[in-house]
Design a protein around this motif. Structure first.
Motif, PDB file in Angstrom:
ATOM      1  N   PHE A  41       0.840  -1.198   0.000  1.00  0.00           N
ATOM      2  CA  PHE A  41       0.000   0.000   0.000  1.00  0.00           C
ATOM      3  C   PHE A  41       0.879   1.254   0.000  1.00  0.00           C
ATOM      4  O   PHE A  41       0.640   2.195  -0.750  1.00  0.00           O
ATOM      5  N   LEU A  42       1.900   1.272   0.858  1.00  0.00           N
ATOM      6  CA  LEU A  42       2.782   2.433   0.943  1.00  0.00           C
ATOM      7  C   LEU A  42       3.641   2.585  -0.305  1.00  0.00           C
ATOM      8  O   LEU A  42       3.771   3.689  -0.841  1.00  0.00           O
ATOM      9  N   ARG A  43       4.193   1.487  -0.778  1.00  0.00           N
ATOM     10  CA  ARG A  43       5.039   1.552  -1.974  1.00  0.00           C
ATOM     11  C   ARG A  43       4.257   2.048  -3.192  1.00  0.00           C
ATOM     12  O   ARG A  43       4.768   2.849  -3.978  1.00  0.00           O
ATOM     13  N   GLU A  44       3.024   1.587  -3.351  1.00  0.00           N
ATOM     14  CA  GLU A  44       2.186   2.012  -4.481  1.00  0.00           C
ATOM     15  C   GLU A  44       1.955   3.520  -4.471  1.00  0.00           C
ATOM     16  O   GLU A  44       1.731   4.128  -5.516  1.00  0.00           O
ATOM     17  N   ARG A  45       2.007   4.125  -3.317  1.00  0.00           N
ATOM     18  CA  ARG A  45       1.761   5.565  -3.179  1.00  0.00           C
ATOM     19  C   ARG A  45       3.057   6.373  -3.060  1.00  0.00           C
ATOM     20  O   ARG A  45       3.027   7.568  -2.826  1.00  0.00           O
ATOM     21  N   GLY A  46       4.185   5.708  -3.201  1.00  0.00           N
ATOM     22  CA  GLY A  46       5.465   6.395  -3.133  1.00  0.00           C
ATOM     23  C   GLY A  46       5.838   6.871  -1.741  1.00  0.00           C
ATOM     24  O   GLY A  46       6.667   7.769  -1.585  1.00  0.00           O
ATOM     25  N   ILE A  47       5.235   6.267  -0.727  1.00  0.00           N
ATOM     26  CA  ILE A  47       5.513   6.652   0.655  1.00  0.00           C
ATOM     27  C   ILE A  47       6.765   5.919   1.117  1.00  0.00           C
ATOM     28  O   ILE A  47       6.868   4.702   0.993  1.00  0.00           O
ATOM     29  N   GLU A  48       7.700   6.682   1.662  1.00  0.00           N
ATOM     30  CA  GLU A  48       8.999   6.117   2.022  1.00  0.00           C
ATOM     31  C   GLU A  48       9.230   6.024   3.520  1.00  0.00           C
ATOM     32  O   GLU A  48      10.229   5.456   3.963  1.00  0.00           O
ATOM     33  N   GLY A  49       8.357   6.600   4.322  1.00  0.00           N
ATOM     34  CA  GLY A  49       8.533   6.562   5.765  1.00  0.00           C
ATOM     35  C   GLY A  49       7.206   6.800   6.472  1.00  0.00           C
ATOM     36  O   GLY A  49       6.221   7.198   5.847  1.00  0.00           O
ATOM     37  N   ILE A  50       7.208   6.536   7.764  1.00  0.00           N
ATOM     38  CA  ILE A  50       5.971   6.618   8.548  1.00  0.00           C
ATOM     39  C   ILE A  50       6.190   7.487   9.777  1.00  0.00           C
ATOM     40  O   ILE A  50       7.182   7.330  10.493  1.00  0.00           O
ATOM     41  N   VAL A  51       5.264   8.398  10.023  1.00  0.00           N
ATOM     42  CA  VAL A  51       5.200   9.147  11.271  1.00  0.00           C
ATOM     43  C   VAL A  51       4.012   8.565  12.030  1.00  0.00           C
ATOM     44  O   VAL A  51       2.871   8.679  11.592  1.00  0.00           O
ATOM     45  N   TRP A  52       4.305   7.905  13.133  1.00  0.00           N
ATOM     46  CA  TRP A  52       3.262   7.234  13.911  1.00  0.00           C
ATOM     47  C   TRP A  52       2.642   8.155  14.947  1.00  0.00           C
ATOM     48  O   TRP A  52       3.343   8.910  15.613  1.00  0.00           O
ATOM     49  N   ASP A  53       1.342   8.028  15.107  1.00  0.00           N
ATOM     50  CA  ASP A  53       0.626   8.547  16.260  1.00  0.00           C
ATOM     51  C   ASP A  53       0.444   7.345  17.178  1.00  0.00           C
ATOM     52  O   ASP A  53       0.252   6.228  16.703  1.00  0.00           O
ATOM     53  N   VAL A  54       0.513   7.547  18.460  1.00  0.00           N
ATOM     54  CA  VAL A  54       0.457   6.412  19.378  1.00  0.00           C
ATOM     55  C   VAL A  54      -0.934   6.239  19.978  1.00  0.00           C
ATOM     56  O   VAL A  54      -1.619   5.257  19.725  1.00  0.00           O
ATOM     57  N   ASP A  55      -1.364   7.214  20.787  1.00  0.00           N
ATOM     58  CA  ASP A  55      -2.615   7.066  21.524  1.00  0.00           C
ATOM     59  C   ASP A  55      -3.810   7.013  20.588  1.00  0.00           C
ATOM     60  O   ASP A  55      -3.992   7.867  19.740  1.00  0.00           O
ATOM     61  N   ASN A  56      -4.597   5.967  20.751  1.00  0.00           N
ATOM     62  CA  ASN A  56      -5.797   5.691  19.955  1.00  0.00           C
ATOM     63  C   ASN A  56      -5.487   5.376  18.490  1.00  0.00           C
ATOM     64  O   ASN A  56      -6.377   5.413  17.650  1.00  0.00           O
ATOM     65  N   THR A  57      -4.230   5.074  18.185  1.00  0.00           N
ATOM     66  CA  THR A  57      -3.844   4.587  16.861  1.00  0.00           C
ATOM     67  C   THR A  57      -3.129   3.251  17.020  1.00  0.00           C
ATOM     68  O   THR A  57      -3.599   2.241  16.531  1.00  0.00           O
ATOM     69  N   LEU A  58      -2.003   3.264  17.715  1.00  0.00           N
ATOM     70  CA  LEU A  58      -1.263   2.029  17.969  1.00  0.00           C
ATOM     71  C   LEU A  58      -1.649   1.374  19.286  1.00  0.00           C
ATOM     72  O   LEU A  58      -1.428   0.185  19.477  1.00  0.00           O
ATOM     73  N   MET A  59      -2.198   2.152  20.193  1.00  0.00           N
ATOM     74  CA  MET A  59      -2.576   1.623  21.503  1.00  0.00           C
ATOM     75  C   MET A  59      -3.695   2.472  22.082  1.00  0.00           C
ATOM     76  O   MET A  59      -3.997   3.534  21.560  1.00  0.00           O
ATOM     77  N   GLU A  60      -4.296   1.960  23.151  1.00  0.00           N
ATOM     78  CA  GLU A  60      -5.310   2.746  23.842  1.00  0.00           C
ATOM     79  C   GLU A  60      -4.675   4.023  24.378  1.00  0.00           C
ATOM     80  O   GLU A  60      -3.464   4.096  24.554  1.00  0.00           O
ATOM     81  N   TYR A  61      -5.499   5.004  24.672  1.00  0.00           N
ATOM     82  CA  TYR A  61      -5.012   6.263  25.224  1.00  0.00           C
ATOM     83  C   TYR A  61      -4.163   5.983  26.464  1.00  0.00           C
ATOM     84  O   TYR A  61      -4.621   5.351  27.406  1.00  0.00           O
ATOM     85  N   HIS A  62      -2.925   6.432  26.428  1.00  0.00           N
ATOM     86  CA  HIS A  62      -1.938   6.237  27.490  1.00  0.00           C
ATOM     87  C   HIS A  62      -1.703   4.762  27.801  1.00  0.00           C
ATOM     88  O   HIS A  62      -1.351   4.401  28.929  1.00  0.00           O
ATOM     89  N   GLY A  63      -1.881   3.901  26.785  1.00  0.00           N
ATOM     90  CA  GLY A  63      -1.587   2.484  26.945  1.00  0.00           C
ATOM     91  C   GLY A  63      -0.103   2.242  27.109  1.00  0.00           C
ATOM     92  O   GLY A  63       0.721   3.150  26.989  1.00  0.00           O
ATOM     93  N   THR A  64       0.234   0.978  27.351  1.00  0.00           N
ATOM     94  CA  THR A  64       1.637   0.634  27.569  1.00  0.00           C
ATOM     95  C   THR A  64       2.155  -0.405  26.583  1.00  0.00           C
ATOM     96  O   THR A  64       3.293  -0.850  26.706  1.00  0.00           O
ATOM     97  N   GLU A  65       1.338  -0.796  25.619  1.00  0.00           N
ATOM     98  CA  GLU A  65       1.799  -1.722  24.580  1.00  0.00           C
ATOM     99  C   GLU A  65       0.924  -1.581  23.344  1.00  0.00           C
ATOM    100  O   GLU A  65      -0.223  -1.123  23.417  1.00  0.00           O
ATOM    101  N   VAL A  66       1.484  -1.973  22.210  1.00  0.00           N
ATOM    102  CA  VAL A  66       0.745  -1.909  20.953  1.00  0.00           C
ATOM    103  C   VAL A  66      -0.468  -2.818  21.062  1.00  0.00           C
ATOM    104  O   VAL A  66      -0.372  -3.962  21.518  1.00  0.00           O
ATOM    105  N   ASP A  67      -1.612  -2.304  20.649  1.00  0.00           N
ATOM    106  CA  ASP A  67      -2.871  -3.055  20.702  1.00  0.00           C
ATOM    107  C   ASP A  67      -2.752  -4.325  19.863  1.00  0.00           C
ATOM    108  O   ASP A  67      -2.247  -4.292  18.744  1.00  0.00           O
ATOM    109  N   SER A  68      -3.225  -5.432  20.386  1.00  0.00           N
ATOM    110  CA  SER A  68      -3.122  -6.711  19.681  1.00  0.00           C
ATOM    111  C   SER A  68      -3.847  -6.698  18.335  1.00  0.00           C
ATOM    112  O   SER A  68      -3.464  -7.419  17.417  1.00  0.00           O
ATOM    113  N   SER A  69      -4.863  -5.847  18.177  1.00  0.00           N
ATOM    114  CA  SER A  69      -5.620  -5.812  16.921  1.00  0.00           C
ATOM    115  C   SER A  69      -4.840  -5.178  15.771  1.00  0.00           C
ATOM    116  O   SER A  69      -5.178  -5.377  14.609  1.00  0.00           O
ATOM    117  N   VAL A  70      -3.794  -4.401  16.081  1.00  0.00           N
ATOM    118  CA  VAL A  70      -2.997  -3.764  15.026  1.00  0.00           C
ATOM    119  C   VAL A  70      -1.537  -4.213  15.034  1.00  0.00           C
ATOM    120  O   VAL A  70      -0.757  -3.814  14.175  1.00  0.00           O
TER     121      VAL A  70
END
Length: 113
Positions: A41-70
């Motif tokens: 998906f990223l390569r098709e769009r010419g995206i070369e890097g990722i800026v991550w948001d953490v809370d409510n994206t990779l984990m619950e708000y103020h969580g302590t580990e990446v959510d198992s669903s992602v």
């Protein structure tokens, strides 16, 4: 004014033209979840890097580990250069550094006017 605030301001001013260029601020693609993004998906769009948001994206708000669903999708994308961008306080910033020891964590925030 703290040293952290001065460092953040210096980095922002140093890159002001890039930071405020309209084309750099406008999203071009929207997805519902990290699960919707793959390396292809990223390569098709010419995206070369990722800026991550953490809370409510990779984990619950103020969580302590990446959510198992992602987790699988997140780990598959770690082949790309990446960074975590956070507007957290100092305590959360340090915590994110412990949670993501191999990923740079940038603490950026807009000063109160």
């Amino acid at each position: 004014m703290s040293l952290d605030t001065l460092r953040t301001a210096h980095q922002f001013v140093k890159n002001l033209r890039v930071n405020w260029a309209r084309e750099n601020l406008m999203p071009r693609t929207f997805v519902d979840s990290v699960r919707d993004v793959s390396p292809a998906f990223l390569r098709e769009r010419g995206i070369e890097g990722i800026v991550w948001d953490v809370d409510n994206t990779l984990m619950e708000y103020h969580g302590t580990e990446v959510d198992s669903s992602v987790r699988a999708a997140y780990e598959a994308l770690l082949i790309f250069p990446h960074v975590i961008l956070s507007n957290s306080d100092e305590q959360r910033y340090r915590e994110l550094g412990r949670i993501f020891p191999e990923t740079p964590v940038l603490r950026v925030y807009a000063p109160k006017l």
